[in-house]
Design a protein around this motif. Structure first.
Motif, PDB file in Angstrom:
ATOM      1  N   VAL A 149      29.527   7.035 -16.222  1.00 46.53           N
ATOM      2  CA  VAL A 149      29.710   8.490 -16.295  1.00 46.53           C
ATOM      3  C   VAL A 149      28.346   9.178 -16.391  1.00 46.53           C
ATOM      4  O   VAL A 149      28.101  10.197 -15.736  1.00 46.53           O
ATOM      5  CB  VAL A 149      30.591   8.877 -17.503  1.00 46.53           C
ATOM      6  CG1 VAL A 149      30.858  10.372 -17.505  1.00 46.53           C
ATOM      7  CG2 VAL A 149      31.896   8.105 -17.489  1.00 46.53           C
TER       8      VAL A 149
ATOM      9  N   HIS B  39      28.776   8.772 -26.809  1.00 49.81           N
ATOM     10  CA  HIS B  39      28.303   7.649 -25.979  1.00 49.81           C
ATOM     11  C   HIS B  39      27.723   8.132 -24.654  1.00 49.81           C
ATOM     12  O   HIS B  39      26.644   7.713 -24.248  1.00 49.81           O
ATOM     13  CB  HIS B  39      29.456   6.676 -25.704  1.00 49.81           C
ATOM     14  CG  HIS B  39      29.847   5.863 -26.908  1.00 49.81           C
ATOM     15  ND1 HIS B  39      30.777   6.294 -27.819  1.00 49.81           N
ATOM     16  CD2 HIS B  39      29.415   4.664 -27.339  1.00 49.81           C
ATOM     17  CE1 HIS B  39      30.911   5.377 -28.765  1.00 49.81           C
ATOM     18  NE2 HIS B  39      30.085   4.378 -28.503  1.00 49.81           N
ATOM     19  N   VAL B  40      28.471   8.999 -23.948  1.00 51.23           N
ATOM     20  CA  VAL B  40      27.989   9.454 -22.639  1.00 51.23           C
ATOM     21  C   VAL B  40      26.817  10.427 -22.809  1.00 51.23           C
ATOM     22  O   VAL B  40      25.782  10.286 -22.155  1.00 51.23           O
ATOM     23  CB  VAL B  40      29.128  10.127 -21.828  1.00 51.23           C
ATOM     24  CG1 VAL B  40      28.592  10.609 -20.488  1.00 51.23           C
ATOM     25  CG2 VAL B  40      30.284   9.167 -21.619  1.00 51.23           C
TER      26      VAL B  40
ATOM     27  N   ASP C  10      26.121  18.792 -31.308  1.00 45.24           N
ATOM     28  CA  ASP C  10      27.352  18.050 -31.574  1.00 45.24           C
ATOM     29  C   ASP C  10      27.784  18.418 -32.993  1.00 45.24           C
ATOM     30  O   ASP C  10      27.090  18.101 -33.956  1.00 45.24           O
ATOM     31  CB  ASP C  10      27.098  16.540 -31.480  1.00 45.24           C
ATOM     32  CG  ASP C  10      28.406  15.739 -31.461  1.00 45.24           C
ATOM     33  OD1 ASP C  10      28.597  14.935 -30.528  1.00 45.24           O
ATOM     34  OD2 ASP C  10      29.238  15.931 -32.377  1.00 45.24           O
TER      35      ASP C  10
ATOM     36  N   THR D 134      31.577  16.392 -16.562  1.00 48.87           N
ATOM     37  CA  THR D 134      32.184  15.072 -16.319  1.00 48.87           C
ATOM     38  C   THR D 134      33.137  14.724 -17.463  1.00 48.87           C
ATOM     39  O   THR D 134      33.504  13.558 -17.627  1.00 48.87           O
ATOM     40  CB  THR D 134      31.114  13.957 -16.192  1.00 48.87           C
ATOM     41  OG1 THR D 134      30.316  13.971 -17.381  1.00 48.87           O
ATOM     42  CG2 THR D 134      30.264  14.129 -14.963  1.00 48.87           C
TER      43      THR D 134
ATOM     44  N   ASP E 127      33.762  16.583 -12.282  1.00 47.90           N
ATOM     45  CA  ASP E 127      34.598  15.408 -12.067  1.00 47.90           C
ATOM     46  C   ASP E 127      35.719  15.562 -13.103  1.00 47.90           C
ATOM     47  O   ASP E 127      35.534  15.205 -14.241  1.00 47.90           O
ATOM     48  CB  ASP E 127      33.794  14.128 -12.345  1.00 47.90           C
ATOM     49  CG  ASP E 127      34.623  12.860 -12.205  1.00 47.90           C
ATOM     50  OD1 ASP E 127      35.439  12.821 -11.301  1.00 47.90           O
ATOM     51  OD2 ASP E 127      34.433  11.924 -13.014  1.00 47.90           O
TER      52      ASP E 127
HETATM   53  P1  NAD Z   1      32.532   9.881 -27.564  1.00 50.96           P
HETATM   54  O1  NAD Z   1      33.739   9.870 -28.406  1.00 50.96           O
HETATM   55  O2  NAD Z   1      31.538   8.785 -27.690  1.00 50.96           O
HETATM   56  O3  NAD Z   1      31.739  11.251 -27.800  1.00 50.96           O
HETATM   57  C1  NAD Z   1      32.371  12.480 -27.920  1.00 50.96           C
HETATM   58  C2  NAD Z   1      31.487  13.375 -28.764  1.00 50.96           C
HETATM   59  O4  NAD Z   1      32.152  14.639 -28.850  1.00 50.96           O
HETATM   60  C3  NAD Z   1      31.305  12.872 -30.192  1.00 50.96           C
HETATM   61  O5  NAD Z   1      29.912  12.741 -30.476  1.00 50.96           O
HETATM   62  C4  NAD Z   1      31.974  13.914 -31.059  1.00 50.96           C
HETATM   63  O6  NAD Z   1      31.249  14.179 -32.237  1.00 50.96           O
HETATM   64  C5  NAD Z   1      32.001  15.129 -30.156  1.00 50.96           C
HETATM   65  N1  NAD Z   1      33.159  15.984 -30.439  1.00 50.96           N
HETATM   66  C6  NAD Z   1      34.371  15.607 -30.885  1.00 50.96           C
HETATM   67  N2  NAD Z   1      35.172  16.675 -31.043  1.00 50.96           N
HETATM   68  C7  NAD Z   1      34.447  17.744 -30.675  1.00 50.96           C
HETATM   69  C8  NAD Z   1      34.703  19.127 -30.650  1.00 50.96           C
HETATM   70  N3  NAD Z   1      35.898  19.624 -31.055  1.00 50.96           N
HETATM   71  N4  NAD Z   1      33.714  19.949 -30.227  1.00 50.96           N
HETATM   72  C9  NAD Z   1      32.519  19.447 -29.835  1.00 50.96           C
HETATM   73  N5  NAD Z   1      32.209  18.139 -29.868  1.00 50.96           N
HETATM   74  C10 NAD Z   1      33.164  17.304 -30.286  1.00 50.96           C
HETATM   75  O7  NAD Z   1      33.064  10.004 -26.065  1.00 50.96           O
HETATM   76  P2  NAD Z   1      32.232   9.698 -24.737  1.00 50.96           P
HETATM   77  O8  NAD Z   1      32.409   8.278 -24.362  1.00 50.96           O
HETATM   78  O9  NAD Z   1      30.867  10.244 -24.847  1.00 50.96           O
HETATM   79  O10 NAD Z   1      33.075  10.558 -23.678  1.00 50.96           O
HETATM   80  C11 NAD Z   1      33.125  11.977 -23.809  1.00 50.96           C
HETATM   81  C12 NAD Z   1      34.284  12.505 -22.994  1.00 50.96           C
HETATM   82  O11 NAD Z   1      34.005  12.285 -21.595  1.00 50.96           O
HETATM   83  C13 NAD Z   1      35.608  11.770 -23.232  1.00 50.96           C
HETATM   84  O12 NAD Z   1      36.358  12.347 -24.283  1.00 50.96           O
HETATM   85  C14 NAD Z   1      36.321  11.878 -21.909  1.00 50.96           C
HETATM   86  O13 NAD Z   1      37.185  12.993 -21.916  1.00 50.96           O
HETATM   87  C15 NAD Z   1      35.207  12.114 -20.907  1.00 50.96           C
HETATM   88  N6  NAD Z   1      35.069  10.960 -20.013  1.00 50.96           N
HETATM   89  C16 NAD Z   1      35.210  11.167 -18.681  1.00 50.96           C
HETATM   90  C17 NAD Z   1      35.105  10.110 -17.822  1.00 50.96           C
HETATM   91  C18 NAD Z   1      35.217  10.324 -16.347  1.00 50.96           C
HETATM   92  O14 NAD Z   1      35.642   9.419 -15.659  1.00 50.96           O
HETATM   93  N7  NAD Z   1      34.779  11.469 -15.841  1.00 50.96           N
HETATM   94  C19 NAD Z   1      34.901   8.804 -18.306  1.00 50.96           C
HETATM   95  C20 NAD Z   1      34.692   8.630 -19.680  1.00 50.96           C
HETATM   96  C21 NAD Z   1      34.800   9.720 -20.516  1.00 50.96           C
END
Ligand code: NAD
Length: 306
Positions: A106, A142-143, A162, A222, A248
């Motif tokens: 991603v 993570h992303v 964040d 994304t 995306d």
């Molecule tokens: P993650 O859980 O590691 O990180 C999410 C971050 O968002 C966390 O650091 C958290 O503190 C923060 N967060 C949580 N609630 C929040 C809120 N109400 N307001 C602001 N920030 C908030 O997830 P990730 O792996 O980084 O992925 C992020 C998002 O990306 C996923 O939830 C998913 O929807 C999306 N994603 C999309 C694809 C794709 O194919 N396009 C693939 C993976 C993930």
């Protein structure tokens, strides 16, 4: 135990083979249920499943009602907004995701999207470079963290926010903490969205926030289409002919946006952020290992409906 691999959009062949190996080595049975035609087919298929591995498949209350033996659902991926969590909890079903397993795919896509828009969707018109520009990362999970590290390596100034992370963690991840979401948008040539889709975040990015962005800025999404207030986005692009949007996956009003704003808007027709062979394999194998651990010793480390 019967473990149902329910994937309307199938995993790569190598990932399915790896999942089978892990599941069968632990003494369980794997049933592969791919490319199913309708939600009612899924409802029928879950009747005797003890566990499920899913991707973007919808685990609704109806699915959970039909799955009388189900104890665990693992969403091979990060976002789990396709699972009805309250219904799962009510049925005593553990829901897990596989955090971090597809993040690199991603993050690479987010970077590619920035360059694609900076170079006018690879048309010959003079574009711009991302080096020296400021990137604002909305949610440093993570992303978000990976996007930040890669963008820094390409010479961008990286800022982030964040609400669930202290500023030290953002600094530790190589980004400068923004004072507020509004300030992040106001100071970023690119904003990359990485928030989950939750009741709080759905529709939360709209006209007021988007129009805070500086001249010539690009919004990169994304995360999930649902976090955007689409009417607000359309009005922002109308009032600010310098702004761009890439996503995306496609917003519901994409046809209108394309017609009105041409090369200033781009969206993937199908979600593809996690569609790399590596991400497929990592997330699939992690899901299989998590299910094996759950049945072996009750491990629920990645449970999201606690
Ligand atoms: P993650 O859980 O590691 O990180 C999410 C971050 O968002 C966390 O650091 C958290 O503190 C923060 N967060 C949580 N609630 C929040 C809120 N109400 N307001 C602001 N920030 C908030 O997830 P990730 O792996 O980084 O992925 C992020 C998002 O990306 C996923 O939830 C998913 O929807 C999306 N994603 C999309 C694809 C794709 O194919 N396009 C693939 C993976 C993930």
């Amino acid at each position: 135990m019967k473990i149902l691999l329910a994937t309307q959009k199938p995993f790569a062949v190598a990932a399915v083979a790896g999942i089978r190996q892990i599941v069968e080595a632990a003494g369980h049975d794997l049933v592969v249920f791919e490319k199913y035609a309708s939600q009612s087919d899924l409802v029928a298929a879950v009747a005797d499943a003890d566990a499920m591995i899913i991707r973007s498949d919808k685990v609704t209350a109806e699915v959970l009602d039909a799955a009388k033996r189900l104890r665990i659902v693992v969403r091979a991926g990060a976002g789990y907004d396709n699972v009805d969590l309250p219904a799962a909890t009510a049925h005593g079903v553990v829901v897990e995701n596989t955090p971090g397993q597809n993040s690199n795919a991603v993050a690479e896509l987010a970077l590619a999207m920035m360059i694609f828009m900076a170079r006018n969707q690879f048309t010959p018109a003079t574009g711009s470079e991302i080096q020296g520009k400021t990137l604002g990362i909305q949610a440093f999970g993570h992303v978000g963290r990976l996007v930040g590290a890669k963008a820094a390596a390409l010479g961008m100034k990286v800022r982030a926010i964040d609400p669930f992370l202290p500023a030290e963690k953002i600094v530790g991840g190589g980004a400068e903490p923004a004072a507020s979401l509004e300030e992040l948008y106001a100071t970023s040539d690119y904003v990359s969205i990485h928030i989950p889709a939750t009741p709080e975040t759905i529709g939360s990015i709209g006209y007021d926030l988007i129009t805070k962005m500086p001249k010539g800025a690009t919004l990169v999404n994304t995360a999930r289409k649902e976090v955007i207030d689409e009417a607000g986005l359309e009005k922002a692009l109308e009032d600010r002919p310098d702004l761009k949007y890439i996503a995306d996956v496609a917003p519901d009003n994409l046809a209108v946006l394309k017609e009105k704003f041409g090369l200033r808007v781009f969206a993937t027709p199908k979600k593809m952020g996690a569609q790399s062979a590596e991400a497929n394999l990592n997330a699939g194998l992690a899901a299989a290992r998590q299910i094996v651990a759950f049945f072996a010793d009750g491990c629920t480390r990645f449970q999201v409906n606690k």
